[in-house]
Design a protein around this motif. Structure first.
Motif: not given
Length: 275
Positions: A16-45
């Motif tokens: 992402l680039e720091p451009q939008t603000t407010g609700r669009p920014r919040l949407d983009q931030l959550q969506q972008a992190q979920i797409r790029t940083i996986p949910f995983e449990n390798i260390l607890p496993f």
């Protein structure tokens, strides 16, 4: 926010680039992190308790290019929310996963105050979690990432409950209240989730990442891809195949020895279950 949080590095990591603000920014931030940083449990496993201090989480997830489970993912998300001047509070949720009520507080999420509304924001619930923030005052259906959700008040438990529609029925995911959350609460819940045999993270190997068109996931030896109306599933048959999948499809940078150890433990569990 810690002095170790590098917003530019984080935004580069999630694309992402720091451009939008407010609700669009919040949407983009959550969506972008979920797409790029996986949910995983390798260390607890592997029997290890992940560090949840902000500096440790940042090092692992951003330059280290690994993923994590909810306490890691949402600790990083909180740092980004703070750096981008969002007003929010953490909530500790009781996971229900179809049950009428939850157990211990073993999930971290956030209530974000934005333009007079409150939004449930969460990057750490894996495959059933919403891809976008949900408006807490809305009691009807809300759609995010191709799934339908609702949030209703459970007066008996004193919680708001996040539910997803599955096969025509409402499936409770987790309930939460507004009890203040302290760092020690997160540390204790991380320990329980990582080491308790009653939690799935110790004896089930899982990973999940959203893509622009679908999802990539893994559960106990089976990899699955969805997108653009297509769906395929494949059983992985060796440590080499697991390493390739986690590195290439999930985008995780764990050392091969960690993934080999995870594969070996998975095979041991399969042998025990078969016996």
């Amino acid at each position: 926010m810690t002095t170790d949080f590098d917003l530019s590095a984080y935004l580069a990591r999630v694309g992402l680039e720091p451009q939008t603000t407010g609700r669009p920014r919040l949407d983009q931030l959550q969506q972008a992190q979920i797409r790029t940083i996986p949910f995983e449990n390798i260390l607890p496993f592997l029997g290890r308790v992940p560090e949840t201090g902000p500096a440790d989480v940042f090092a692992k997830l951003v330059p280290g290019r690994c993923g994590g489970f909810c306490f890691e993912l949402n600790t990083l998300f909180a740092e980004a929310l703070t750096a981008l001047d969002f007003s929010f509070r953490p909530v500790m949720a009781r996971v229900r996963m179809g049950a009428e009520r939850g157990g211990a507080r073993t999930h971290l999420a956030f209530v974000v105050d934005l333009d007079g509304d409150e939004w449930l924001a969460d990057t750490g619930f894996g495959g059933q979690g919403p891809a976008l923030p949900l408006r807490l005052a809305e009691t009807g259906e809300q759609t995010a990432g191709g799934k339908t959700y609702r949030i209703h008040k459970d007066d008996a438990e004193g919680e708001q409950v996040l539910e997803v529609r599955l096969d025509g029925d409402w499936f409770p995911l987790y309930g939460f209240d507004r009890v203040p959350v302290k760092p020690g609460d997160i540390e204790a819940a991380t320990f329980v989730c990582a080491l308790s045999p009653r939690q799935s993270f110790r004896n089930t190997l899982k990973a999940f990442r959203r893509t622009e068109t679908g999802t990539v996931s893994f559960l106990d030896g089976r990899a699955r891809w969805t997108g653009k109306g297509d769906e395929r599933e494949e059983k992985l048959c060796s440590a080499r195949e697991l390493i390739s999948f986690m590195h290439e499809d999930m985008g995780l940078a764990y050392p091969e020895e960690n993934l080999t150890a995870a594969w070996d433990r998975l095979q041991d569990l399969h042998t025990q279950q078969a016996g």
